[in-house]
Design an enzyme around this catalytic site. Structure first.
Site, PDB file in Angstrom:
ATOM      1  N   GLY A  35       0.821  -1.211   0.000  1.00 15.27           N
ATOM      2  CA  GLY A  35       0.000   0.000   0.000  1.00 15.27           C
ATOM      3  C   GLY A  35       0.850   1.255   0.000  1.00 15.27           C
ATOM      4  O   GLY A  35       2.025   1.221  -0.380  1.00 15.27           O
ATOM      5  N   LEU A  37       0.383   3.727  -2.019  1.00 18.67           N
ATOM      6  CA  LEU A  37       0.714   3.575  -3.443  1.00 18.67           C
ATOM      7  C   LEU A  37       1.097   4.895  -4.091  1.00 18.67           C
ATOM      8  O   LEU A  37       0.576   5.953  -3.752  1.00 18.67           O
ATOM      9  CB  LEU A  37      -0.474   2.954  -4.182  1.00 18.67           C
ATOM     10  CG  LEU A  37      -0.934   1.599  -3.626  1.00 18.67           C
ATOM     11  CD1 LEU A  37      -2.086   1.048  -4.463  1.00 18.67           C
ATOM     12  CD2 LEU A  37       0.215   0.591  -3.580  1.00 18.67           C
ATOM     13  N   HIS A  41       3.727   2.151  -8.374  1.00 21.20           N
ATOM     14  CA  HIS A  41       2.780   1.036  -8.269  1.00 21.20           C
ATOM     15  C   HIS A  41       1.745   1.108  -9.401  1.00 21.20           C
ATOM     16  O   HIS A  41       1.364   0.086  -9.973  1.00 21.20           O
ATOM     17  CB  HIS A  41       2.068   1.065  -6.917  1.00 21.20           C
ATOM     18  CG  HIS A  41       2.994   1.003  -5.739  1.00 21.20           C
ATOM     19  ND1 HIS A  41       3.176   2.063  -4.877  1.00 21.20           N
ATOM     20  CD2 HIS A  41       3.811   0.021  -5.282  1.00 21.20           C
ATOM     21  CE1 HIS A  41       4.036   1.726  -3.929  1.00 21.20           C
ATOM     22  NE2 HIS A  41       4.445   0.502  -4.158  1.00 21.20           N
ATOM     23  N   GLY A 151       8.616  -4.934  -9.003  1.00 21.78           N
ATOM     24  CA  GLY A 151       9.418  -3.823  -9.490  1.00 21.78           C
ATOM     25  C   GLY A 151      10.913  -4.138  -9.461  1.00 21.78           C
ATOM     26  O   GLY A 151      11.400  -4.784  -8.526  1.00 21.78           O
ATOM     27  N   GLU A 152      11.620  -3.641 -10.465  1.00 20.01           N
ATOM     28  CA  GLU A 152      13.078  -3.812 -10.502  1.00 20.01           C
ATOM     29  C   GLU A 152      13.783  -2.941  -9.465  1.00 20.01           C
ATOM     30  O   GLU A 152      14.964  -3.099  -9.222  1.00 20.01           O
ATOM     31  CB  GLU A 152      13.607  -3.493 -11.906  1.00 20.01           C
ATOM     32  CG  GLU A 152      13.198  -4.535 -12.920  1.00 20.01           C
ATOM     33  CD  GLU A 152      13.761  -4.265 -14.305  1.00 20.01           C
ATOM     34  OE1 GLU A 152      14.310  -3.171 -14.536  1.00 20.01           O
ATOM     35  OE2 GLU A 152      13.630  -5.160 -15.160  1.00 20.01           O
ATOM     36  N   ASP A 154      13.355  -3.129  -6.402  1.00 19.96           N
ATOM     37  CA  ASP A 154      13.710  -4.119  -5.376  1.00 19.96           C
ATOM     38  C   ASP A 154      14.230  -5.353  -6.109  1.00 19.96           C
ATOM     39  O   ASP A 154      13.590  -6.403  -6.134  1.00 19.96           O
ATOM     40  CB  ASP A 154      12.482  -4.428  -4.522  1.00 19.96           C
ATOM     41  CG  ASP A 154      11.926  -3.161  -3.885  1.00 19.96           C
ATOM     42  OD1 ASP A 154      12.546  -2.658  -2.945  1.00 19.96           O
ATOM     43  OD2 ASP A 154      10.895  -2.638  -4.363  1.00 19.96           O
ATOM     44  N   GLN A 157      14.740  -8.698  -4.379  1.00 23.87           N
ATOM     45  CA  GLN A 157      13.434  -9.310  -4.100  1.00 23.87           C
ATOM     46  C   GLN A 157      12.902 -10.021  -5.345  1.00 23.87           C
ATOM     47  O   GLN A 157      12.407 -11.152  -5.267  1.00 23.87           O
ATOM     48  CB  GLN A 157      12.463  -8.222  -3.650  1.00 23.87           C
ATOM     49  CG  GLN A 157      11.023  -8.661  -3.555  1.00 23.87           C
ATOM     50  CD  GLN A 157      10.149  -7.575  -2.952  1.00 23.87           C
ATOM     51  OE1 GLN A 157      10.086  -7.436  -1.743  1.00 23.87           O
ATOM     52  NE2 GLN A 157       9.475  -6.799  -3.778  1.00 23.87           N
TER      53      GLN A 157
HETATM   54  P1  AMP Z   1       6.185  -1.804  -1.940  1.00 27.65           P
HETATM   55  O1  AMP Z   1       6.454  -0.359  -2.293  1.00 27.65           O
HETATM   56  O2  AMP Z   1       7.245  -2.386  -1.066  1.00 27.65           O
HETATM   57  O3  AMP Z   1       4.809  -2.017  -1.441  1.00 27.65           O
HETATM   58  O4  AMP Z   1       6.357  -2.596  -3.292  1.00 27.65           O
HETATM   59  C1  AMP Z   1       5.322  -3.143  -4.056  1.00 27.65           C
HETATM   60  C2  AMP Z   1       5.856  -3.406  -5.439  1.00 27.65           C
HETATM   61  O5  AMP Z   1       6.047  -2.160  -6.093  1.00 27.65           O
HETATM   62  C3  AMP Z   1       7.227  -4.114  -5.453  1.00 27.65           C
HETATM   63  O6  AMP Z   1       7.251  -5.053  -6.515  1.00 27.65           O
HETATM   64  C4  AMP Z   1       8.166  -2.968  -5.696  1.00 27.65           C
HETATM   65  O7  AMP Z   1       9.380  -3.372  -6.310  1.00 27.65           O
HETATM   66  C5  AMP Z   1       7.348  -2.098  -6.623  1.00 27.65           C
HETATM   67  N1  AMP Z   1       7.832  -0.721  -6.630  1.00 27.65           N
HETATM   68  C6  AMP Z   1       8.120   0.061  -5.568  1.00 27.65           C
HETATM   69  N2  AMP Z   1       8.597   1.250  -5.964  1.00 27.65           N
HETATM   70  C7  AMP Z   1       8.610   1.238  -7.314  1.00 27.65           C
HETATM   71  C8  AMP Z   1       8.988   2.176  -8.329  1.00 27.65           C
HETATM   72  N3  AMP Z   1       9.490   3.382  -8.025  1.00 27.65           N
HETATM   73  N4  AMP Z   1       8.866   1.809  -9.625  1.00 27.65           N
HETATM   74  C9  AMP Z   1       8.366   0.584  -9.953  1.00 27.65           C
HETATM   75  N5  AMP Z   1       7.989  -0.343  -9.051  1.00 27.65           N
HETATM   76  C10 AMP Z   1       8.102  -0.020  -7.751  1.00 27.65           C
END
Ligand code: AMP
Length: 293
Positions: A35, A37, A41, A151-152, A154, A157
């Protein structure tokens, strides 16, 4: 005005919804999130819409992936605005389970992906990836999507989840999506809200430093020298470095020479209490140039 996306909180309701889509022949994508977002996201949702008929976004701040001194309690929880953002981008369903729905009181199973999790974020956050792998395994088995998008930003991950899915024969395709950035290069992150105005100005230096190190390595500079200079640059800029390393993406082995398979420069660094992470691909070396050792 976009339709308001529905939210389900029970695994049974999620399964019913997915079963009805499957009966219509629709392909399903899952995007796991915690979340809070942002545009990064939302870009994952658009990316998923190019690959599947239906897109589910899970929102779950997973307690087991936070260390005891980390920000689980204070992690931003913004479900109303998340729903608005996901409605705007046309997601099909939000799955937002409670902690009790996800973890029985006597929950006792853990997924550990060894090797890939020994370094980088896994070294500084010892239980993090076991928490991530376990919750993602559960989400994949709950939703049974055709694909899941990560997302790349992370990157470790993404590699850990790919390895887990391969090792456990979970029938889903894991796809990485590009990092969305601010105009000054800072990767969008839910944790950027913690930055003070001054720290926010400093923050893009992380990405610039990683990109410059990757470029220097590709141009033939010794990896160790490029990383040493990068560390000094970040420290001079006010960062406290957690790690800064160049690693092969096939197995996250340290990159020692600029030849070989694809590699990235990975960095994690603190501005005050806020930990930022990012990574940059090492461009492919030009043909005919002698790599440095
Ligand atoms: P989170 O922000 O930890 O909830 O991540 C949820 C998903 O969004 C993960 O797969 C992250 O790698 C991805 N994500 C987070 N920040 C970005 C970004 N700036 N660009 C693309 N994907 C992202």
């Amino acid at each position: 005005m976009a339709n308001r996306v529905a939210t389900v909180r029970k695994i049974g309701s999620l399964r019913k919804r997915v079963a009805s889509w499957r009966a219509e022949g629709d392909g399903v994508a899952l995007i796991p999130t915690m979340g809070s977002l942002h545009e990064g996201h939302q870009s994952l949702v658009r990316f998923a819409q190019g690959k599947a008929d239906r897109v589910i976004v899970s929102i779950f701040v997973n307690p087991t992936q936070f260390g005891p001194n980390e920000d689980f309690e204070t992690y931003p929880r913004t479900e109303a605005s998340d729903r608005k953002a996901l409605s705007g981008v046309g997601a099909d369903l939000i799955f937002a389970p409670s902690v009790a729905e996800m973890y029985a009181d006597d929950f006792s199973t853990q997924v550990n992906v060894s090797g890939l999790t020994d370094c980088l974020c896994g070294a500084s956050r010892p239980h993090h990836f076991a928490g991530v792998a376990t919750v993602v395994a559960k989400l994949l088995l709950q939703a049974l999507p055709d694909i899941a998008i990560f997302g790349e930003k992370d990157y470790q991950q993404l590699l850990v989840i790919k390895r887990m899915v391969r090792d456990l024969d979970i029938p889903v395709r894991i796809v990485g999506a590009p990092t969305v950035r601010e105009s000054d290069g800072l990767a969008l992150s839910s944790r950027n809200v913690y930055l003070t105005a001054g720290q926010r100005q400093t923050a893009p230096l992380l990405q610039r430093t990683l990109v410059d190190a990757a470029t220097d390595i590709a141009a033939g500079r010794a990896v160790s020298g490029a990383l040493k200079a990068s560390r000094a640059r970040l420290e001079a800029g006010g960062f406290r470095i957690d790690y800064l390393e160049a690693r092969r993406i096939s197995d996250l082995a340290p990159m020692t020479r600029s030849e070989g398979g694809p590699a990235r420069v990975f960095g994690a660094a603190f501005l005050g209490k806020t930990r930022l992470i990012d990574n940059a691909p090492v461009p492919r070396a030009a043909k005919g140039r002698r790599p440095a050792s």
